[in-house]
Design a protein around this motif. Structure first.
Motif, short mmCIF file in Angstrom:
data_model
loop_
_atom_site.label_atom_id
_atom_site.label_comp_id
_atom_site.label_asym_id
_atom_site.label_seq_id
_atom_site.Cartn_x
_atom_site.Cartn_y
_atom_site.Cartn_z
N GLN A 184 -35.49 -9.50 -40.81
CA GLN A 184 -34.42 -8.24 -41.78
C GLN A 184 -32.99 -8.61 -41.24
OE1 GLN A 184 -36.22 -5.75 -38.56
NE2 GLN A 184 -36.20 -4.02 -40.93
N VAL A 185 -32.57 -8.27 -42.74
CA VAL A 185 -30.94 -9.17 -42.83
C VAL A 185 -30.03 -6.98 -43.17
CG1 VAL A 185 -29.09 -10.24 -43.80
CG2 VAL A 185 -31.40 -11.68 -43.60
N HIS A 186 -29.30 -7.42 -42.53
CA HIS A 186 -28.69 -6.08 -42.59
C HIS A 186 -27.07 -7.01 -42.90
CE1 HIS A 186 -32.35 -4.16 -40.60
NE2 HIS A 186 -31.72 -5.05 -39.84
N LEU A 279 -26.37 -8.98 -39.61
CA LEU A 279 -27.23 -8.93 -38.14
C LEU A 279 -28.24 -8.88 -39.00
CD1 LEU A 279 -24.50 -6.73 -38.52
CD2 LEU A 279 -25.84 -5.11 -36.82
N ILE A 280 -28.77 -9.82 -38.17
CA ILE A 280 -30.26 -10.10 -38.02
C ILE A 280 -31.44 -9.76 -36.93
CG2 ILE A 280 -31.36 -12.64 -38.25
CD1 ILE A 280 -29.25 -14.13 -40.10
N THR A 281 -32.27 -9.38 -37.71
CA THR A 281 -33.05 -9.26 -36.28
C THR A 281 -34.25 -9.80 -36.54
OG1 THR A 281 -32.14 -6.47 -36.40
CG2 THR A 281 -34.52 -6.80 -35.31
N ARG A 282 -35.57 -10.35 -35.34
CA ARG A 282 -36.49 -11.33 -36.05
C ARG A 282 -37.65 -10.38 -34.49
NH1 ARG A 282 -33.12 -15.99 -35.97
NH2 ARG A 282 -32.63 -16.70 -38.58
N GLU A 283 -38.36 -10.62 -35.13
CA GLU A 283 -39.76 -10.55 -34.25
C GLU A 283 -39.85 -11.80 -33.49
OE1 GLU A 283 -41.75 -8.62 -33.71
OE2 GLU A 283 -41.34 -7.68 -35.50
N SER A 284 -39.59 -11.58 -32.18
CA SER A 284 -39.16 -12.51 -30.85
C SER A 284 -39.81 -13.55 -30.25
CB SER A 284 -38.72 -11.27 -29.55
OG SER A 284 -39.67 -11.05 -29.40
N MET A 351 -30.08 -0.73 -34.37
CA MET A 351 -30.39 0.26 -35.11
C MET A 351 -28.87 1.11 -35.45
SD MET A 351 -34.08 1.95 -34.62
CE MET A 351 -33.51 2.81 -35.47
N LEU A 352 -28.28 1.33 -34.57
CA LEU A 352 -26.50 1.88 -34.35
C LEU A 352 -25.48 1.33 -35.16
CD1 LEU A 352 -26.83 4.10 -30.91
CD2 LEU A 352 -27.12 4.69 -33.79
N SER A 353 -25.89 0.35 -34.24
CA SER A 353 -25.56 -1.28 -34.82
C SER A 353 -24.92 -1.29 -36.81
CB SER A 353 -25.37 -2.43 -34.22
OG SER A 353 -24.83 -2.24 -32.72
N VAL A 354 -26.15 -1.44 -36.89
CA VAL A 354 -26.68 -1.68 -38.54
C VAL A 354 -26.01 -0.15 -39.40
CG1 VAL A 354 -28.08 -1.49 -40.18
CG2 VAL A 354 -28.75 -3.17 -38.39
N ASP A 355 -26.03 0.80 -38.84
CA ASP A 355 -25.94 1.96 -38.63
C ASP A 355 -24.23 1.28 -39.23
OD1 ASP A 355 -26.16 4.78 -40.40
OD2 ASP A 355 -25.00 5.31 -38.82
N PHE A 356 -23.55 1.21 -38.11
CA PHE A 356 -21.97 1.16 -38.24
C PHE A 356 -21.97 0.16 -39.31
CE2 PHE A 356 -18.46 0.54 -35.80
CZ PHE A 356 -17.79 1.92 -36.50
N ALA A 357 -22.16 -1.20 -39.17
CA ALA A 357 -21.48 -1.76 -39.25
C ALA A 357 -21.76 -1.86 -41.07
CB ALA A 357 -22.29 -2.86 -39.02
N LYS A 358 -23.21 -0.91 -41.61
CA LYS A 358 -23.19 -0.68 -43.52
C LYS A 358 -22.33 -0.19 -43.57
CE LYS A 358 -26.93 2.74 -43.30
NZ LYS A 358 -28.42 2.48 -43.25
N ALA A 359 -21.46 0.74 -43.06
CA ALA A 359 -20.47 1.67 -44.02
C ALA A 359 -19.26 1.59 -43.40
CB ALA A 359 -20.89 2.83 -43.77
N ALA A 360 -18.58 1.05 -43.79
CA ALA A 360 -17.59 1.18 -43.24
C ALA A 360 -16.51 2.06 -43.47
CB ALA A 360 -16.46 -0.52 -44.21
N VAL A 361 -16.72 3.66 -42.92
CA VAL A 361 -16.18 4.51 -44.08
C VAL A 361 -15.90 5.27 -42.07
CG1 VAL A 361 -17.37 5.01 -45.85
CG2 VAL A 361 -18.36 5.92 -43.67
#
Length: 427
Positions: A184-186, A279-284, A351-361
């Motif tokens: 999953q690439v964010h 940000l990249i999330t993979r099955e480990s 999940m929190l980092s993805v939310d913060f990274a995708k919205a530069a607001v």
């Protein structure tokens, strides 16, 4: 599963990637009786990762301690990474409570110092074969299971078989790609550049970070009197940076509140960075495979968590699979245990980092609530520090009691100007 045919190329575990995660896993697994092949694609034993925050969060301290690296790090000049963070409400300055123990910490240390140190420690560990100049070019498969790797070496192609293949080969993991592990690439709405400065004074000699909403920056003092200064601006600023990288970098740093005096310091590196760091999330895990470090989960460099999570994931993997990797247990069940631990400990943070990274607001309401309270209240500052150090997870950080306390703090300070940092320290 079929045992390896050649004793020379037979291992319990083969690890692709001789950096922080791979070297830590090799040491820990070998100490528990595994025979480990540690593959590093670069031939230089002193090779290191350049683009990094060069910081080990407090969450990593127990792993450093288990590895026996703390005395060596301190001898090498690693700097305890206590920190303060600027926000529009003032500085967040975590301190131990009057009756409490010292706040947990780990270290800032440049990867040019850290990587050769831990790799050398791995090479000297009985049971570890460090194989430099070995790059994974494919996987060996039997009955839908990975049983080893194909590698390119200075002497030619080679096959290395093992019960377990570990991908510690970074965010663009070849092991994950060859195994078909989906990612999953964010999107990250910020880009980043950093440079190293010598003799750059910082108040109290501790790490600083600035949340400018949406731009961010930090200055981390490191070993040998070198401070890493990084900027992570909104991608809307990218065209200007591309036109004049040095000028744009220095302009942003000079404009920081209580800016570090970069003009009076000596810059000892180029300005390096990346314009696209998703940000990249993979099955480990997969049959016969485990991923650790950035290969499993690549976080936002803004938070400086990558090194700590690399060490922690190496430890979690070892605790789960050490017996099975040496033929004394169910490897598939052990890998499932590792995968559960990895998800439980890191997915919420991601999940929190993805939310913060995708919205530069500017900060969302919950972020405003917690950051404002942390700037105004010592207990909330400590609570923020524990979360930023990844010593507590999102559920504990945002639990109802903490949210209620943050709301009460902000209500009490409604309409008051942000207190000056020096006044708070002396009050």
């Amino acid at each position: 599963m079929t045992e390896p045919e050649s004793a020379e190329d037979a291992y319990d575990v083969v690890i692709a990637g001789g950096g922080l995660a791979g070297s830590a896993a090799a040491i820990l697994l070998a100490r528990r009786g595994a025979r480990v092949a540690l593959l590093e694609r670069r031939s230089d034993p002193d090779a290191y990762k350049v683009l990094c925050t060069h910081s080990l969060q407090a969450c990593a301290y127990p792993v450093l301690d288990e590895l026996g690296l703390v005395p060596a790090l301190e001898k090498a000049g690693a700097v305890p990474n206590r920190a303060r963070w600027w926000t529009r409400w003032g500085w967040i300055e975590p301190h131990a409570s009057a009756a409490g123990a010292e706040l947990p910490y780990a270290y800032n240390i440049r990867r040019s110092t850290l990587d050769p140190l831990i790799r050398s420690r791995a090479a000297k560990t009985p049971g570890v074969d460090l194989l430099l100049g070995h790059q994974v070019t494919g996987l060996l498969r039997e009955a839908e299971r990975t049983v080893g790797v194909r590698v390119s070496t200075p002497e030619g192609e080679r096959e290395i078989r093992a019960r377990l293949v570990v991908g510690a080969d970074g965010k663009n993991s070849a092991v994950a790609k060859f195994a078909g592990v989906r990612a999953q690439v964010h999107e990250n709405a910020r880009f980043g550049y950093l440079a190293h400065f010598r003799d750059l004074p910082l108040p109290d000699g501790i790490s600083h970070a600035w949340f400018l909403e949406p731009d961010t920056a930090y200055a981390f003092p490191n070993d040998d009197g070198v401070t890493v200064v990084a900027v992570l601006p909104d991608k809307k600023r990218l065209p200007a940076f591309r036109e004049d990288l040095e000028g744009s970098f220095l302009e942003l740093v000079r404009g920081l509140p209580e800016a570090p005096p970069v003009d009076s310091a000596e810059r000892v590196s180029k300005i390096v960075g990346t314009v696209d760091y998703p940000l990249i999330t993979r099955e480990s895990t997969a049959p016969g495979i485990a991923l650790i470090g950035d290969a499993a989960l690549t976080g936002d460099p803004l938070w400086g968590v990558g090194c700590g999570w690399a060490l922690q994931s190496a430890q979690w993997l070892t605790e789960a699979v050490a017996s099975a990797a040496t033929g004394r247990g169910d490897l598939d069940g052990s890998l499932a245990d590792y995968a559960r631990t990895h998800r439980r400990r890191l997915r919420g943070h991601q999940m929190l980092s993805v939310d913060f990274a995708k919205a530069a607001v500017p900060f969302n309401p919950v972020q405003r609530l917690m950051f404002a309270a942390a700037a105004r209240d010592e207990a909330m500052a400590r609570h923020m520090y524990l979360f930023a150090s990844r010593l507590i997870g999102p559920l504990r950080f945002l639990n109802p009691v903490a949210l209620a306390k943050a709301a009460a703090v902000n209500l009490r300070h409604r309409g008051a100007p942000a207190p000056h940092a020096a006044a708070r320290r002396t009050s």
